[in-house]
Design a protein around this motif. Structure first.
Motif, PDB file in Angstrom:
ATOM      1  N   ILE A  19     -75.350  16.975 -46.445  1.00 49.66           N
ATOM      2  CA  ILE A  19     -76.126  18.089 -47.009  1.00 49.66           C
ATOM      3  C   ILE A  19     -76.506  17.774 -48.456  1.00 49.66           C
ATOM      4  O   ILE A  19     -75.661  17.351 -49.254  1.00 49.66           O
ATOM      5  CB  ILE A  19     -75.320  19.401 -46.953  1.00 49.66           C
ATOM      6  CG1 ILE A  19     -75.031  19.782 -45.489  1.00 49.66           C
ATOM      7  CG2 ILE A  19     -76.091  20.539 -47.623  1.00 49.66           C
ATOM      8  CD1 ILE A  19     -74.161  21.028 -45.339  1.00 49.66           C
ATOM      9  N   THR A  20     -77.783  17.964 -48.789  1.00 53.10           N
ATOM     10  CA  THR A  20     -78.251  17.764 -50.164  1.00 53.10           C
ATOM     11  C   THR A  20     -78.503  19.090 -50.882  1.00 53.10           C
ATOM     12  O   THR A  20     -78.494  19.153 -52.109  1.00 53.10           O
ATOM     13  CB  THR A  20     -79.555  16.948 -50.172  1.00 53.10           C
ATOM     14  OG1 THR A  20     -80.553  17.644 -49.409  1.00 53.10           O
ATOM     15  CG2 THR A  20     -79.334  15.567 -49.578  1.00 53.10           C
ATOM     16  N   GLU A  21     -78.762  20.157 -50.117  1.00 53.17           N
ATOM     17  CA  GLU A  21     -79.011  21.474 -50.723  1.00 53.17           C
ATOM     18  C   GLU A  21     -78.716  22.554 -49.702  1.00 53.17           C
ATOM     19  O   GLU A  21     -78.978  22.382 -48.506  1.00 53.17           O
ATOM     20  CB  GLU A  21     -80.463  21.584 -51.194  1.00 53.17           C
ATOM     21  CG  GLU A  21     -80.747  22.858 -52.002  1.00 53.17           C
ATOM     22  CD  GLU A  21     -82.174  22.931 -52.517  1.00 53.17           C
ATOM     23  OE1 GLU A  21     -82.365  23.447 -53.635  1.00 53.17           O
ATOM     24  OE2 GLU A  21     -83.096  22.482 -51.809  1.00 53.17           O
ATOM     25  N   ILE A  22     -78.180  23.665 -50.174  1.00 48.65           N
ATOM     26  CA  ILE A  22     -77.893  24.793 -49.282  1.00 48.65           C
ATOM     27  C   ILE A  22     -78.248  26.103 -49.976  1.00 48.65           C
ATOM     28  O   ILE A  22     -78.077  26.247 -51.199  1.00 48.65           O
ATOM     29  CB  ILE A  22     -76.402  24.799 -48.846  1.00 48.65           C
ATOM     30  CG1 ILE A  22     -76.165  25.834 -47.742  1.00 48.65           C
ATOM     31  CG2 ILE A  22     -75.474  25.033 -50.042  1.00 48.65           C
ATOM     32  CD1 ILE A  22     -74.803  25.691 -47.057  1.00 48.65           C
ATOM     33  N   ALA A  23     -78.781  27.035 -49.220  1.00 52.43           N
ATOM     34  CA  ALA A  23     -79.059  28.387 -49.716  1.00 52.43           C
ATOM     35  C   ALA A  23     -78.563  29.374 -48.670  1.00 52.43           C
ATOM     36  O   ALA A  23     -78.905  29.257 -47.490  1.00 52.43           O
ATOM     37  CB  ALA A  23     -80.552  28.589 -49.969  1.00 52.43           C
ATOM     38  N   ILE A  24     -77.729  30.321 -49.095  1.00 55.04           N
ATOM     39  CA  ILE A  24     -77.194  31.340 -48.195  1.00 55.04           C
ATOM     40  C   ILE A  24     -77.431  32.713 -48.822  1.00 55.04           C
ATOM     41  O   ILE A  24     -77.084  32.942 -49.981  1.00 55.04           O
ATOM     42  CB  ILE A  24     -75.678  31.154 -47.947  1.00 55.04           C
ATOM     43  CG1 ILE A  24     -75.389  29.758 -47.391  1.00 55.04           C
ATOM     44  CG2 ILE A  24     -75.157  32.225 -46.987  1.00 55.04           C
ATOM     45  CD1 ILE A  24     -73.904  29.453 -47.271  1.00 55.04           C
ATOM     46  N   TYR A  25     -78.043  33.610 -48.049  1.00 52.79           N
ATOM     47  CA  TYR A  25     -78.277  34.980 -48.508  1.00 52.79           C
ATOM     48  C   TYR A  25     -77.531  35.929 -47.568  1.00 52.79           C
ATOM     49  O   TYR A  25     -77.812  35.959 -46.369  1.00 52.79           O
ATOM     50  CB  TYR A  25     -79.768  35.315 -48.512  1.00 52.79           C
ATOM     51  CG  TYR A  25     -80.558  34.534 -49.538  1.00 52.79           C
ATOM     52  CD1 TYR A  25     -80.730  35.024 -50.823  1.00 52.79           C
ATOM     53  CD2 TYR A  25     -81.128  33.304 -49.214  1.00 52.79           C
ATOM     54  CE1 TYR A  25     -81.452  34.311 -51.776  1.00 52.79           C
ATOM     55  CE2 TYR A  25     -81.855  32.579 -50.153  1.00 52.79           C
ATOM     56  CZ  TYR A  25     -82.007  33.093 -51.434  1.00 52.79           C
ATOM     57  OH  TYR A  25     -82.723  32.377 -52.366  1.00 52.79           O
ATOM     58  N   SER A  38     -77.167  26.012 -54.015  1.00 54.62           N
ATOM     59  CA  SER A  38     -76.646  24.860 -54.748  1.00 54.62           C
ATOM     60  C   SER A  38     -77.185  23.545 -54.195  1.00 54.62           C
ATOM     61  O   SER A  38     -77.367  23.395 -52.982  1.00 54.62           O
ATOM     62  CB  SER A  38     -75.114  24.837 -54.673  1.00 54.62           C
ATOM     63  OG  SER A  38     -74.590  23.729 -55.393  1.00 54.62           O
ATOM     64  N   LEU A  39     -77.459  22.611 -55.114  1.00 57.42           N
ATOM     65  CA  LEU A  39     -77.632  21.221 -54.714  1.00 57.42           C
ATOM     66  C   LEU A  39     -76.249  20.666 -54.398  1.00 57.42           C
ATOM     67  O   LEU A  39     -75.235  21.157 -54.923  1.00 57.42           O
ATOM     68  CB  LEU A  39     -78.274  20.414 -55.836  1.00 57.42           C
ATOM     69  CG  LEU A  39     -79.742  20.720 -56.168  1.00 57.42           C
ATOM     70  CD1 LEU A  39     -80.143  20.046 -57.465  1.00 57.42           C
ATOM     71  CD2 LEU A  39     -80.657  20.280 -55.032  1.00 57.42           C
ATOM     72  N   ILE A  40     -76.187  19.656 -53.557  1.00 52.54           N
ATOM     73  CA  ILE A  40     -74.893  19.075 -53.170  1.00 52.54           C
ATOM     74  C   ILE A  40     -75.006  17.552 -53.196  1.00 52.54           C
ATOM     75  O   ILE A  40     -75.997  16.988 -52.703  1.00 52.54           O
ATOM     76  CB  ILE A  40     -74.488  19.534 -51.747  1.00 52.54           C
ATOM     77  CG1 ILE A  40     -74.353  21.061 -51.695  1.00 52.54           C
ATOM     78  CG2 ILE A  40     -73.182  18.870 -51.303  1.00 52.54           C
ATOM     79  CD1 ILE A  40     -74.132  21.618 -50.295  1.00 52.54           C
TER      80      ILE A  40
END
Length: 457
Positions: A19-25, A38-40
């Motif tokens: 994973i390079t980036e994740i967004a959770i709402y 976050s970037l990862i």
């Protein structure tokens, strides 16, 4: 509660991606209550084609946290949530793979907006996120970046919730609500309800809908149900396990949705709206002298009317006002009996049609304007009103004189032809009650903009 997410990866071999980036709402069905973006650092190089697609390169991730450093936050924000993603199998597989590398078994229920879209909005040429949201008028910025794609997925999911007329998504969601005793249950339920306009649903412990209502203030109205001590309310208080709701942005759409939901779901505790909600109607005919005549009568399903009313008194009050407004004849409108001139003629508001001093052509021109104003028979129009959010408008479509349904669109989206309008509209039943609700609402002072449509658009 839902956790709407999007993940960007390095690409590469199956189950070896990072994973390079994740967004959770975190989303409660109406609004976002928490978020994590976050970037990862994937601790492996990104495939060149992915760099071109997302714009994320290896250098950007040098100082980004590694997955194990943010894993706890992901677990916390998605706890007791249903994961929602566009192509959920991919995102869920990637998440589970990362957690397995840490020796943790990550499990959540999931919903895929691709599959839901194919079921609820069939027949579209493409269900890729970019093309799908563009066809539905949903804004999308930062394509192929986690936050941008996830925000578009939220708006898409809200539209899918609205189009889910069987309420399957909602029922599955409320089954996860923990059961509480009566003393605390009603307090918890009220705390989570908004003071806004919409439709609300009482569910029993199995998730079944036992009551449907609408209000301009959902919390206030539900509180009245919970504090009322009549036998029906007391019984409902014991049976209700959770209350879900759907914001509509305005009262007209709330009235229409309540009308349809009660007729289709037939909840146990709803008695209203199981019969016609109007009793009288305004009819017109042409007499032997060629003048348009109006009369009020009992509503009859077999007779074509101009508009309907909930009572005889309401019908007479409205017609009296219209006769004055359009300078029509009281006798030809059924408000003055006998022969000779009507009272309005003596005060010069009637031009003498009752005495044939005014030609039928001149008189009928004004009478037809009344008919056109208060009947949408054969008309094509869009009623544009307040949406559920500040950057949104609602749309109610009438095509060939039939109510087609309602939808919502972003202020930046151009609603300029019928194909685009139809794509955002959730179909609803065109029954006599729906017609009555729309006509009654438009007779009052309202904030809807009426846009006449060309049938050729």
């Amino acid at each position: 509660m839902y956790a709407i997410l999007d993940i960007e990866t390095t690409g590469g071999k199956y189950n070896e991606e990072g994973i390079t980036e994740i967004a959770i709402y975190k989303f409660d069905g109406q609004q976002v209550t928490d978020q994590f973006i976050s970037l990862i650092n994937p601790e492996q190089p990104i495939q060149p084609f992915v760099v071109n697609l997302t714009g994320i390169n290896n250098k950007m991730l040098t100082n980004a946290p590694k997955f194990y450093e943010i894993a706890k936050r992901i677990v916390e924000i998605t706890e007791d949530c249903i994961l929602v993603a566009h192509n959920a199998k991919f995102d869920y597989r990637i998440l589970r793979t990362e957690f397995k590398r840490l020796g943790y078994e990550y499990e959540r229920k999931s919903l895929c907006t691709v599959e839901l879209s194919k079921k609820l909005i069939p027949g579209l040429p493409s269900y890729s996120l970019g093309k799908l949201v563009r066809s539905l008028g949903i804004p999308l910025s930062d394509r192929h970046r986690a936050a941008g794609d996830a925000q578009a997925t939220i708006k898409l999911f809200k539209m899918l919730l609205m189009k889910d007329v069987e309420k399957d998504i909602m029922k599955e969601h409320v089954r996860k609500v923990p059961k509480r005793n009566l003393d605390t249950k009603l307090v918890y339920i009220l705390e989570e309800l908004p003071s806004e306009t919409g439709v609300y649903y009482f569910h029993n412990e199995n998730g079944d809908i036992i009551y449907v209502g609408k209000s301009r203030n959902i919390r206030k109205r539900v509180n009245q149900h919970f504090t009322n001590d009549n036998p029906k309310s007391k019984e409902m208080q014991k049976k209700v396990n959770s209350v879900s709701y759907e914001l509509t942005g305005n009262e007209l759409i709330a009235l229409l949705k309540e009308n349809q939901e009660i007729k289709e779901i037939k909840p146990r505790y709803n008695r209203a709206l199981k019969r016609d909600i109007f009793s009288h109607a305004l009819y017109h005919s042409v007499d032997e002298n060629g003048y348009v005549n109006f009369n009020i009568g009992r509503a009859n399903r077999t007779k074509k009317n101009i508009t309907t009313f909930s009572s005889l008194r309401s019908a007479k009050n409205s017609l009296t006002k219209w006769v004055e407004e359009y300078e029509l004849c009281e006798r030809l409108s059924g408000l003055h009996g006998g022969t000779g001139n009507c009272f309005a003629y003596t005060i010069k508001s009637c031009h003498g049609a009752c005495l044939e001093e005014e030609t039928a052509e001149e008189y009928n021109d004004r009478a037809e304007k009344l008919i056109e104003r208060y009947s949408y028979d054969n008309q094509n129009m869009l009623l544009i009103g307040r949406g559920r959010e500040v950057d949104e408008k609602s749309a109610l479509l009438i095509e060939d004189g039939e109510f087609k349904g309602v939808g919502y669109f972003n202020l930046n989206h151009q609603i300029n032809n019928l194909d685009i309008i139809r794509s955002i509209i959730t179909p609803m039943n065109n029954n006599r009650d729906a017609e009555h609700i729309i006509q009654s609402f438009l007779r009052k002072k309202h904030n809807f903009k009426i846009v006449q449509l060309s049938i050729h658009e």
